[in-house]
Design an enzyme around this catalytic site. Sequence first.
Site, PDB file in Angstrom:
ATOM      1  N   LYS A 129     -37.836 -18.778  29.449  1.00 36.68           N
ATOM      2  CA  LYS A 129     -38.265 -18.298  30.550  1.00 36.68           C
ATOM      3  C   LYS A 129     -39.194 -18.661  31.372  1.00 36.68           C
ATOM      4  CE  LYS A 129     -35.449 -15.242  33.500  1.00 36.68           C
ATOM      5  NZ  LYS A 129     -34.099 -15.093  33.286  1.00 36.68           N
ATOM      6  N   ASP A 169     -33.891 -19.231  38.674  1.00 35.79           N
ATOM      7  CA  ASP A 169     -33.486 -17.508  38.198  1.00 35.79           C
ATOM      8  C   ASP A 169     -34.403 -16.463  39.971  1.00 35.79           C
ATOM      9  OD1 ASP A 169     -33.498 -15.038  36.300  1.00 35.79           O
ATOM     10  OD2 ASP A 169     -35.638 -14.045  37.262  1.00 35.79           O
TER      11      ASP A 169
END
Length: 448
Positions: A129, A169
């Site tokens: 991430k 995201d």
Amino acid sequence: MASRETLVAEFMERVAARNTGQDEFLQAVEEVACDVLTIEKANSAYAQAHVFERLTEPDRIIGFRVVWEDDAGQLQINRGWRVQMSNAIGPYKGGLRFHPSVNPSVLKFLAFEQTFKNALTGLPLGGGKGGSDFDPSGRSDREIMRFCQAFMGELAHHIGPDQDVPAGDINVGTREIGYLFGAYKKFAQRFHGALTGKGGSFGGSKMRVEATGYGVLYFTACVLMRRDQQIEGKRIAISGMGNVATHAAEKAISMGATVISLSDSSGVVLAEDGLTSESLEWLRGQKAAGASLDGAPAHLKLDFREGLKPWGLTDAEIAMPCATQNEMNEDDAKNAVESGLKLLVEGANMPLTSGAAQALQDAGVTYAPGKATNAGGVAISGLEMSQNSYRRFLTSEEVDAALKDIMQRIHDTAAAEGRDGDQINYRRGANIAGYRRVADAVCAYGVL
Ligand code: GLU
């Protein structure tokens, strides 16, 4: 063998000592530790390899400065990171988030969750991430472009189709991925699938944008099907107004549910009789224009309540928190239970505080965790990677069929691992199934 509580307490003491102040990360680790430590202890290969402890240390964290110029010619400095958590079962894979709340703790929790989520998809995807503390609100299109180019100037050295494949995201959608991929292509002098969520004309998969929200509904349908129920006619409260929330609402409406809310940080929009395609379009338009969610034309029957969240405002059997981490606290959960909540399906990553999760468990509400329910997005990213390698593209119908199939398999896997008498503990099932797949690979590699 020591009790589960003792195992978890001792383990968390060690992890907390190494990650002082990283509350989100510790919360995510503890939630998985409760389910997997006893499994690890009972398996000598897993136990000797200290698999779970190894999985709480990222392979590496890349941190960098992002310098860019705003429209006024002023220099702006942000921080960027990529947490490469585990590539045990495939290249690092996970989104990029641009939000002022982004910090190493948030990204580590997200990368940790992603590792288990990606394992559950059954695809060869590791966990990662990244993102920045950059706040895109109020920024012009050119400023977003310059920021993305500056960010990729550093990140390009660390990603690639067999290495690490970022996607979107929060606040990173098709436009941002376009700018990021354009910059990657220029810096790396390569055209290949180093990012997913790309536009259709340069390698993007059909249905990637819809996949997370639609997948949440496909998973919900599987949960209900086990009880001989269906989505049609159910009242669903949804929070959030981003990609996941709006596509979850769109699919729920098309499946005949009554969607009673959407929300953003300014407040909640209630639709007592259910959102329609027309009212959803109006809300999307307002959001895209950065305009208020208040003041809808009367015939759309929308009621804006400033500063409130949807939970407990009106009766709903199903809740889908689709905004962000820790958005639902213990009081919110109790309010939702009082309004008839029977099933909570997470659209966001870790949207419940530990107190909220406990309140739902005490009330006997069925809980479906994000790492299983929102895995449809990254699963279709996985298919985008295959399509890029193979240089052949699937139709929307093919992708939608694959998404349904993957969500059904994730559901069935979590249900099989989480069976508890005639009840299903989906959290436990998802944590254990994800853990086993990664653990088998970690053990196979020996000590390194
Ligand atoms: N950010 C999404 C998630 O939380 C998608 C990641 C991806 O497609 O790589 O799973």
